[in-house]
Design a protein around this motif. Structure first.
Motif, PDB file in Angstrom:
ATOM      1  N   LEU A 159       0.845  -1.175   0.000  1.00 21.29           N
ATOM      2  CA  LEU A 159       0.000   0.000   0.000  1.00 21.29           C
ATOM      3  C   LEU A 159       0.888   1.234   0.000  1.00 21.29           C
ATOM      4  O   LEU A 159       1.717   1.411   0.897  1.00 21.29           O
ATOM      5  N   VAL A 160       0.741   2.067  -1.015  1.00 22.74           N
ATOM      6  CA  VAL A 160       1.477   3.334  -1.090  1.00 22.74           C
ATOM      7  C   VAL A 160       0.494   4.431  -0.699  1.00 22.74           C
ATOM      8  O   VAL A 160      -0.387   4.805  -1.484  1.00 22.74           O
ATOM      9  N   GLU A 161       0.622   4.936   0.508  1.00 19.53           N
ATOM     10  CA  GLU A 161      -0.302   5.938   1.027  1.00 19.53           C
ATOM     11  C   GLU A 161       0.414   7.271   1.214  1.00 19.53           C
ATOM     12  O   GLU A 161       1.485   7.329   1.823  1.00 19.53           O
ATOM     13  N   CYS A 162      -0.159   8.336   0.689  1.00 22.04           N
ATOM     14  CA  CYS A 162       0.377   9.674   0.907  1.00 22.04           C
ATOM     15  C   CYS A 162      -0.338  10.282   2.108  1.00 22.04           C
ATOM     16  O   CYS A 162      -1.578  10.308   2.156  1.00 22.04           O
ATOM     17  N   VAL A 163       0.426  10.737   3.085  1.00 18.46           N
ATOM     18  CA  VAL A 163      -0.139  11.342   4.288  1.00 18.46           C
ATOM     19  C   VAL A 163       0.504  12.704   4.511  1.00 18.46           C
ATOM     20  O   VAL A 163       1.651  12.952   4.122  1.00 18.46           O
ATOM     21  N   LYS A 221       9.471  19.647  -4.718  1.00 17.34           N
ATOM     22  CA  LYS A 221       9.216  19.893  -6.130  1.00 17.34           C
ATOM     23  C   LYS A 221       8.205  18.916  -6.712  1.00 17.34           C
ATOM     24  O   LYS A 221       7.598  19.184  -7.751  1.00 17.34           O
ATOM     25  N   ALA A 222       8.049  17.767  -6.053  1.00 17.49           N
ATOM     26  CA  ALA A 222       7.103  16.757  -6.536  1.00 17.49           C
ATOM     27  C   ALA A 222       5.772  16.820  -5.810  1.00 17.49           C
ATOM     28  O   ALA A 222       4.894  15.999  -6.047  1.00 17.49           O
ATOM     29  N   THR A 223       5.621  17.782  -4.909  1.00 13.76           N
ATOM     30  CA  THR A 223       4.391  17.884  -4.127  1.00 13.76           C
ATOM     31  C   THR A 223       3.327  18.594  -4.943  1.00 13.76           C
ATOM     32  O   THR A 223       3.187  19.813  -4.904  1.00 13.76           O
ATOM     33  N   THR A 224       2.594  17.846  -5.714  1.00 12.47           N
ATOM     34  CA  THR A 224       1.478  18.361  -6.506  1.00 12.47           C
ATOM     35  C   THR A 224       0.221  17.605  -6.121  1.00 12.47           C
ATOM     36  O   THR A 224       0.274  16.546  -5.489  1.00 12.47           O
ATOM     37  N   VAL A 227       0.340  14.019  -7.607  1.00  5.72           N
ATOM     38  CA  VAL A 227       1.274  13.100  -6.949  1.00  5.72           C
ATOM     39  C   VAL A 227       0.752  12.683  -5.574  1.00  5.72           C
ATOM     40  O   VAL A 227       0.893  11.532  -5.160  1.00  5.72           O
ATOM     41  N   CYS A 228       0.124  13.606  -4.867  1.00  9.27           N
ATOM     42  CA  CYS A 228      -0.332  13.307  -3.514  1.00  9.27           C
ATOM     43  C   CYS A 228      -1.635  12.500  -3.515  1.00  9.27           C
ATOM     44  O   CYS A 228      -1.810  11.595  -2.702  1.00  9.27           O
ATOM     45  N   ALA A 229      -2.548  12.833  -4.421  1.00 14.02           N
ATOM     46  CA  ALA A 229      -3.837  12.132  -4.454  1.00 14.02           C
ATOM     47  C   ALA A 229      -3.710  10.756  -5.074  1.00 14.02           C
ATOM     48  O   ALA A 229      -4.434   9.825  -4.692  1.00 14.02           O
ATOM     49  N   ASP A 230      -2.801  10.579  -6.041  1.00 16.86           N
ATOM     50  CA  ASP A 230      -2.603   9.298  -6.704  1.00 16.86           C
ATOM     51  C   ASP A 230      -1.120   8.942  -6.685  1.00 16.86           C
ATOM     52  O   ASP A 230      -0.433   9.028  -7.718  1.00 16.86           O
ATOM     53  N   PRO A 231      -0.605   8.560  -5.523  1.00 19.05           N
ATOM     54  CA  PRO A 231       0.828   8.238  -5.432  1.00 19.05           C
ATOM     55  C   PRO A 231       1.195   7.083  -6.354  1.00 19.05           C
ATOM     56  O   PRO A 231       0.466   6.117  -6.472  1.00 19.05           O
ATOM     57  N   VAL A 232       2.333   7.208  -7.000  1.00 17.43           N
ATOM     58  CA  VAL A 232       2.754   6.247  -8.020  1.00 17.43           C
ATOM     59  C   VAL A 232       3.900   5.422  -7.490  1.00 17.43           C
ATOM     60  O   VAL A 232       4.821   5.926  -6.838  1.00 17.43           O
TER      61      VAL A 232
END
Length: 236
Positions: A159-163, A221-224, A227-232
């Motif tokens: 699970l790749v979760e952005c928090v 720079k990658a905090t968009t 990227v945050c809603a759909d971490p790859v």
């Protein structure tokens, strides 16, 4: 698949392939039969256990429906007026013999769904939801988005979760809110990776066996929003 188009590009089988210009490059894009739905209506999708069929569930003006696309015969089949239970991409797990994906309505839970038939209309497949959440329940972490990755082995997932994590003044690179003391000063985005396995218990309930958990900083720079809603993540 793109807006209003469905195309296929295959790798060359050998140098005698008539679609190759003699340089061994990939074939040109080939247009396929147009999908019977709008791409933006897709709510979930998965590759069937046969490895040749792609399943799409949609929710449009005419309600919910699920379609199968045969990548060998280039044919669409409408399976029924129902949707796969998970959101986004689902993964076929041979050990469970089920399609596994994230629950969109009850964040943090998983679905394991029976694999439907693909050559005719069929009823809604049976499914089970996990007893426990896979998202972290902590006041220090605010859930932003998540992606489920199948790791290629039976029942092994990541699970790749952005928090969004509040960081303390005494050490900006450590997440210390779980410990007493310190005043939150700011927040930053982190990727929380959790590997786990799935299985059915004796009561035929879907159980999650937690594994290793690691955090990684998301570069500023990658905090968009994307990227945050759909971490790859990629698993090789």
């Amino acid at each position: 698949m793109d807006s209003g188009a469905l195309e296929l590009c295959c790798m060359p089988r050998d140098q005698s392939d008539s679609d190759i210009n003699g340089d061994g490059k990939w074939r040109r894009w080939q247009q396929l039969p147009r999908s019977p739905f709008t791409r933006l209506d897709v709510t979930s999708y998965a590759v069937h256990s046969d490895g040749e069929t792609i399943l799409f569930s949609t929710n449009g003006d005419n309600g919910s429906a699920t379609f199968a696309f045969d990548t060998r015969r280039f044919l669409w089949t409408r399976l029924g007026e129902w949707s796969l239970p998970f959101a986004g991409r689902g993964h076929f797990d041979s050990g469970l013999h089920a399609l596994v994906g994230l629950d969109s309505e009850n964040l943090g839970y998983l679905f394991a769904c029976d694999v439907p038939s693909t050559n005719r209309r069929c009823p809604v497949p049976a499914w089970k939801r996990s007893k426990k959440k896979v998202f972290r329940e902590s006041p220090a972490d605010r859930h932003v988005g998540a992606t489920l990755v199948y790791m290629g082995c039976r029942r092994n997932f990541c699970l790749v979760e952005c928090v969004s994590v509040e960081v303390k003044e005494n050490n900006a690179d450590q997440m210390l809110l779980e410990k007493p003391g310190g005043v939150p000063q700011r927040s930053r985005y982190m990727y929380r990776l959790m590997t786990f396995t799935l299985k059915y218990d004796k009561m035929d309930n879907l159980r999650v066996k937690h594994g290793r958990v690691q955090y990684y900083k998301v570069p500023k720079k990658a905090t968009t929003d994307f990227v945050c809603a759909d971490p790859v993540a990629f698993w090789l």
